[in-house]
Scaffold this motif. Structure first.
Motif, short mmCIF file in Angstrom:
data_model
loop_
_atom_site.label_atom_id
_atom_site.label_comp_id
_atom_site.label_asym_id
_atom_site.label_seq_id
_atom_site.Cartn_x
_atom_site.Cartn_y
_atom_site.Cartn_z
N ILE A 1 -13.25 -39.18 26.03
CA ILE A 1 -14.56 -39.79 25.76
C ILE A 1 -15.89 -39.40 26.37
O ILE A 1 -17.11 -39.24 25.32
N ALA A 2 -16.04 -38.62 27.62
CA ALA A 2 -17.43 -38.14 28.32
C ALA A 2 -17.67 -36.33 26.84
O ALA A 2 -18.86 -36.45 26.81
N GLU A 3 -16.91 -35.87 26.56
CA GLU A 3 -16.72 -35.10 25.64
C GLU A 3 -17.60 -35.55 23.98
O GLU A 3 -18.49 -34.95 23.64
N ILE A 4 -17.14 -36.62 23.87
CA ILE A 4 -17.41 -36.52 22.88
C ILE A 4 -18.71 -37.59 22.26
O ILE A 4 -19.55 -37.16 22.25
N GLN A 5 -19.52 -38.35 23.42
CA GLN A 5 -20.04 -39.19 24.27
C GLN A 5 -21.96 -37.45 23.86
O GLN A 5 -22.88 -38.04 23.85
N GLU A 6 -20.94 -37.25 24.69
CA GLU A 6 -21.96 -35.34 24.98
C GLU A 6 -22.23 -35.24 23.80
O GLU A 6 -23.25 -35.10 23.14
N MET A 7 -21.46 -35.03 23.02
CA MET A 7 -21.24 -34.53 21.26
C MET A 7 -22.68 -35.36 20.15
O MET A 7 -23.07 -34.96 19.36
N ILE A 8 -22.27 -37.13 20.70
CA ILE A 8 -23.03 -37.86 19.84
C ILE A 8 -24.72 -38.41 20.26
O ILE A 8 -25.11 -38.87 19.57
N GLY A 9 -24.54 -37.73 21.65
CA GLY A 9 -25.95 -38.40 22.66
C GLY A 9 -26.24 -39.38 22.91
O GLY A 9 -27.12 -40.20 22.83
N THR A 10 -25.18 -40.18 23.22
CA THR A 10 -24.75 -41.81 23.59
C THR A 10 -23.50 -42.13 24.29
O THR A 10 -22.37 -41.39 24.04
N THR A 11 -23.62 -42.57 25.23
CA THR A 11 -23.05 -43.13 26.01
C THR A 11 -22.63 -44.98 25.50
O THR A 11 -21.93 -45.59 26.24
N ALA A 12 -23.31 -45.08 24.52
CA ALA A 12 -22.74 -46.49 23.68
C ALA A 12 -21.42 -46.35 23.50
O ALA A 12 -21.37 -45.78 23.15
#
Length: 200
Positions: A152-163
């Motif tokens: 999940i952290a990798e995806i959040q970094e890619m899309i630029g949000t932790t929401a």
């Protein structure tokens, strides 16, 4: 064309509960689509979404909340064991994850089941013929659940949000962020939007 849907959610989050209807609609419309269910384990027993958020979700999406859930809506919620169960299922019975998530959310948001101890899961485990190890029902995240959090952290970094919740469509050529808030009151409209994105 290979198409994958990544759904980042928390089983105890009312916004995720509403967004699951979109995942259901996409699963029905695109049976060949591979769905990756990623539990972010946000609720750890220290807080809750609360009455205000539940009211907002109900107003925007039309999903129902049962009387028993509303009685304890401001009590702290703990999704750790659910995150562990879903991580176990990812490895053992991934094909049942979406139906099980729907059943878990009904148990929590309609029936008021806190899903806080092993006993709370008994009926669901019997219904879906699941036999997870006792490690799933410990009070800390399992190594499988921790591994999902890393993804999940990798995806959040890619899309630029932790929401969250997040719906992300991945095809052979690109990643497509689906703004779930546009479709919460009309889940079938997300199918049309995805069909356009995929050129169908």
């Amino acid at each position: 064309m290979n198409t994958d849907l990544y759904f980042i959610y928390d089983s105890h989050c009312p916004w995720s509960y509403a967004a699951t209807l979109l995942v259901n609609a996409l699963s029905d419309a695109f049976p060949e689509m591979k769905i990756h269910m990623l539990h972010c384990a946000h609720f750890n027993g220290t807080d809750s979404a609360g009455q205000e958020q539940v009211d907002a979700v109900g107003k925007l999406s039309g999903v129902k909340f049962g009387r028993e859930h509303l009685r304890y809506v401001n009590s702290p919620k703990n999704a750790t064991k659910t995150a562990n169960l879903m991580a176990w299922m990812q490895n053992k019975q991934a094909d049942k994850m979406l139906p099980v998530l729907n059943a878990l959310q009904k148990a929590h948001f309609i029936d008021g089941n806190p899903l806080a101890c092993k006993h709370d899961f008994t009926r669901l485990l019997e219904q879906y013929k699941l036999s997870p190890s006792n490690k799933v029902f410990r009070d800390e995240l399992s190594s499988d659940a921790e591994s999902i959090l890393a993804g999940i952290a990798e995806i959040q970094e890619m899309i630029g949000t932790t929401a969250f919740p997040v719906l992300l469509l991945s095809t052979d050529e690109r990643g497509i962020f689906i703004d779930h808030s546009l479709y919460l009151d009309k889940p079938l409209a997300v199918v049309e939007a995805v069909q356009k994105e995929l050129g169908r």
